[in-house]
Motif scaffolding. Structure first.
Motif, mmCIF file in Angstrom:
data_model
loop_
_atom_site.group_PDB
_atom_site.id
_atom_site.type_symbol
_atom_site.label_atom_id
_atom_site.label_comp_id
_atom_site.label_asym_id
_atom_site.label_seq_id
_atom_site.Cartn_x
_atom_site.Cartn_y
_atom_site.Cartn_z
ATOM 1 N N ALA A 146 -47.150 5.557 -10.622
ATOM 2 C CA ALA A 146 -46.528 5.601 -11.948
ATOM 3 C C ALA A 146 -45.255 6.442 -11.934
ATOM 4 O O ALA A 146 -44.237 6.073 -12.541
ATOM 5 C CB ALA A 146 -47.522 6.162 -12.966
ATOM 6 N N GLU A 147 -45.293 7.553 -11.212
ATOM 7 C CA GLU A 147 -44.123 8.431 -11.139
ATOM 8 C C GLU A 147 -42.971 7.766 -10.389
ATOM 9 O O GLU A 147 -41.821 7.788 -10.847
ATOM 10 C CB GLU A 147 -44.520 9.737 -10.451
ATOM 11 N N LEU A 148 -43.282 7.165 -9.237
ATOM 12 C CA LEU A 148 -42.243 6.510 -8.442
ATOM 13 C C LEU A 148 -41.680 5.293 -9.165
ATOM 14 O O LEU A 148 -40.470 5.032 -9.114
ATOM 15 C CB LEU A 148 -42.815 6.106 -7.082
ATOM 16 N N TRP A 149 -42.527 4.550 -9.843
ATOM 17 C CA TRP A 149 -42.105 3.372 -10.613
ATOM 18 C C TRP A 149 -41.050 3.762 -11.648
ATOM 19 O O TRP A 149 -40.012 3.110 -11.781
ATOM 20 C CB TRP A 149 -43.331 2.768 -11.279
ATOM 21 N N ALA A 184 -31.407 -0.616 -9.896
ATOM 22 C CA ALA A 184 -32.345 -1.246 -10.824
ATOM 23 C C ALA A 184 -31.656 -2.231 -11.759
ATOM 24 O O ALA A 184 -32.298 -3.151 -12.279
ATOM 25 C CB ALA A 184 -33.069 -0.167 -11.632
ATOM 26 N N VAL A 185 -30.363 -2.055 -11.965
ATOM 27 C CA VAL A 185 -29.612 -3.011 -12.792
ATOM 28 C C VAL A 185 -29.667 -4.401 -12.159
ATOM 29 O O VAL A 185 -29.865 -5.411 -12.848
ATOM 30 C CB VAL A 185 -28.154 -2.540 -12.954
ATOM 31 N N VAL A 229 -40.294 -4.889 -6.620
ATOM 32 C CA VAL A 229 -40.184 -3.427 -6.696
ATOM 33 C C VAL A 229 -41.576 -2.801 -6.758
ATOM 34 O O VAL A 229 -41.840 -1.770 -6.134
ATOM 35 C CB VAL A 229 -39.342 -3.011 -7.922
ATOM 36 N N ALA A 230 -42.478 -3.434 -7.490
ATOM 37 C CA ALA A 230 -43.847 -2.924 -7.583
ATOM 38 C C ALA A 230 -44.537 -2.950 -6.217
ATOM 39 O O ALA A 230 -45.271 -2.021 -5.858
ATOM 40 C CB ALA A 230 -44.644 -3.741 -8.595
ATOM 41 N N GLN A 231 -44.298 -4.007 -5.454
ATOM 42 C CA GLN A 231 -44.889 -4.082 -4.114
ATOM 43 C C GLN A 231 -44.334 -2.980 -3.214
ATOM 44 O O GLN A 231 -45.073 -2.399 -2.409
ATOM 45 C CB GLN A 231 -44.614 -5.457 -3.507
ATOM 46 N N TYR A 232 -43.038 -2.690 -3.363
ATOM 47 C CA TYR A 232 -42.466 -1.578 -2.597
ATOM 48 C C TYR A 232 -43.153 -0.270 -2.969
ATOM 49 O O TYR A 232 -43.496 0.537 -2.092
ATOM 50 C CB TYR A 232 -40.964 -1.469 -2.856
#
Length: 200
Positions: A104-107, A116-117, A128-131
């Motif tokens: 949650a923190e890294l996300w 992220a743009v 990104v979630a898989q990373y």
């Protein structure tokens, strides 16, 4: 078309060069504004299953320890197995809890980055979630996860070389640069200005 002897046809000024350099995409230095997207992945099924299996084993061994005929070396050996199962279950429980918290923190941190743009523009939410999932698993000691996270980091432009391949560039923060270049006013300068105003 003029075709002089010994010369080929004149080049077409409207044709595109094959080796033309693609322009860089400028990313905002301030990063992506707003909240992170909703987390799209389910809990880590493999890690949760390992934790549950360790808990069940510890419970079964604890039940066996209540048998009155279990004595001597057999009881000692079973007690050791029980203690090991409890330790394993506790470790995996801590891992599950730590994984959820760190993910949650890294996300949230990643979705504030300039890159992220582009992730949002291309719809790379699950990537990104898989990373994040692989990166956190790597930090918890999984060597295979470390390899996967490095590969995904390259695809997502999370290092300078990857950004160059993607033709991404963080734009300069003109406001911050102007502030840094502006000479700081000292107390003496302020007093001089006040005296000048008072003398008028």
């Amino acid at each position: 078309m003029i075709d002089m002897a010994g010369m080929g046809p004149a080049p077409n000024p409207n044709s595109r060069r094959r080796n033309a350099t693609l322009p860089m995409t400028l990313l905002p230095a301030a990063g992506r504004p707003g909240d992170a997207p909703r987390w799209p992945l389910v809990d880590d099924v493999a890690l949760t299953a390992r934790r549950d299996a360790a808990r069940r084993q510890a419970d079964e061994l604890e039940l066996q320890l209540t048998e009155p005929e279990l004595t001597g070396r057999r009881r000692t050996a079973l007690q050791k197995k029980h203690d090991a199962a409890v330790t394993e279950a506790n470790i995996l429980t801590k891992k599950v809890e730590a994984q959820a918290s760190v993910e949650a923190e890294l996300w949230a941190e990643l979705w504030r980055l300039p890159q992220a743009v582009m992730w949002e523009r291309h719809g790379w939410v699950r990537e990104v979630a898989q990373y994040v999932r692989w990166k956190v698993a790597a930090e918890l000691g999984d060597l295979d996860a470390s390899k996967e996270s490095r590969m995904l980091a390259d695809r997502l432009g999370l290092n300078p070389l990857a950004m160059l391949r993607l033709r991404w560039e963080v734009s300069s923060d003109e406001v911050a640069e102007a502030r840094a270049a502006r000479p700081a006013r000292t107390g003496r300068d302020v007093r001089s200005r006040l005296r000048a105003v008072g003398d008028e």
